[in-house]
Write an enzyme that holds these catalytic residues in place. Sequence first.
Site, PDB file in Angstrom:
ATOM      1  CB  SER A 138       2.993   4.110   0.858  1.00  0.00           C
ATOM      2  OG  SER A 138       2.419   5.396   1.025  1.00  0.00           O
ATOM      3  CE  LYS A 140      -1.274   5.511   1.270  1.00  0.00           C
ATOM      4  NZ  LYS A 140      -0.166   6.471   1.091  1.00  0.00           N
ATOM      5  CB  SER A 188       3.222   7.821  -0.894  1.00  0.00           C
ATOM      6  OG  SER A 188       4.218   7.010  -0.335  1.00  0.00           O
TER       7      SER A 188
END
Length: 503
Positions: A169, A78, A193
């Site tokens: 996210s 990420k 997330s």
Amino acid sequence: MSELHQLSVAELARRLREKKVSAVETAQHFLGRMAAHQDLAAFVDVNEAATLAQARAADAAIAAGSAGPLAGVPIAHKDIFVTKDFASTAGSKMLAGYRSPFDATVVARLGPGTPGGPAGAGAVTLGKLSCDEFAMGSANESVAVPAVGHSAPTPVRNPWDTGRVAGGSSGGSAAAVAARLAPATSGTDTGGSIRQPASFCGITGIKPTYGRASRYGMIAYASSLDQAGPMARSAEDCALLLSAMCGPDLDRDSTSLDVPVEDFSRTLNDKLDGLRIGIPKEFFGAGLAADVRAAIDGALKDYEKLGAKLVEISLPRTELAIPVYYIIAPAEASSNLSRFDGVKFGHRAKDYSDLLEMYKKSRAEGFGDEVKRRIMVGTYVLSHGYYDAYYLQAQKIRKLIADDFQQAFKQCDVIAGPVAPSVAWSLGDKTDDPVAAYLADIYTLPASLAGLPGMSVPAGFGAGGMPVGLQLIGNYLQEAKLLNMAHRLQQATDFHLRTPEGF
Ligand code: GLN
């Protein structure tokens, strides 16, 4: 070997170790898939030369017999973790093109290790994955840097239906695994997330106990909540990654827990006989979509067949988790994001007449709407006169939410329920209504506020053939139990093995 992307992390690691396939060949295979599926907008940075150099190093380590447990396994991170070899942007224009001089602890532990420190597991980094700006969001639509192959910022697409969101996210992390662009990825979870995008994309993800994984090099959103974790197809693969990424890092992150590194794979096959699964009645109210409920009920029945007992419990302050989280997280964000002032690093406005104007313009240009909204809310709830009414109250209720879980764990060993009230929604559905998006976090926020480990496990499919995730919540440091439960379910079901059409 065209089927490399269908292999589990465990199987891929074995083949690499046995030299049936090389790390370079494996990396090239996945880089090819990433290039072929740029439409998903999952990646925001790639660096083929760096990836192949890491793969060659992995092959050399395997040849020398000094390889780590994940040597040559390609993974992607990420874009909230800082990395030396790739840009680190947190999805924000504020950090567009930023290069970190070091790797985050999680990146180092999974990959090359810390220079002068302990060796890493030897995984090879494929690139950086799209996320909502500064990890604020639940749809991966609030992203301000272009994805690889795109000229403008674009939301991540859900591989099960490219007209729908991937969740957020960590949407890029979830979409990449679902589309087999990477065998596994890293994500972070502040209020859901990892769990929510895993649920939306039909993959497995675990957020460990707060403090299990070091936050060093994770671009901060809300420091008392942020936690890293793995996202992969199965619990077995998540266990391998989680074992490599956790562990004390007290010199660099003072909130990292001083508990020994665990091998989470060891207890995957334990029997579930007599296990008490708590079903919080507040997680099954009117807001839960019928298709999600049906899939969750199916998974709970499977657990009964596996020998577990279902016990009704109550988490009475579930609804309060939303206002409490949306006070505490923005408060911490407003403080954490004050470092982006155009001076030390990040975007700086071109024209300004004095220092104050430089700050104002740089921040106005660098941050997107959702980030600004949260900075304003956070600044407000911390301001003199409102601090007691909002921030202090929220902290008190946060403690009560944590206490509710401890009450519940007197009656059960683990808690199960939905991850999200619905399957993934259509792109654009909630972009004009941030509160509607906040409300959809209801089932993931309580465990985050309490600092408990939580997991999403594929449990079936709902409306439009979209995946549904079952949430498992454990008491502190009970990750092994969650992974064991998930693994047992995955031996009895095949939801985690299904692939979206075209991938
Ligand atoms: N949707 C939540 C938020 O926007 C959670 C995000 C996260 O866990 N990073 O804050």
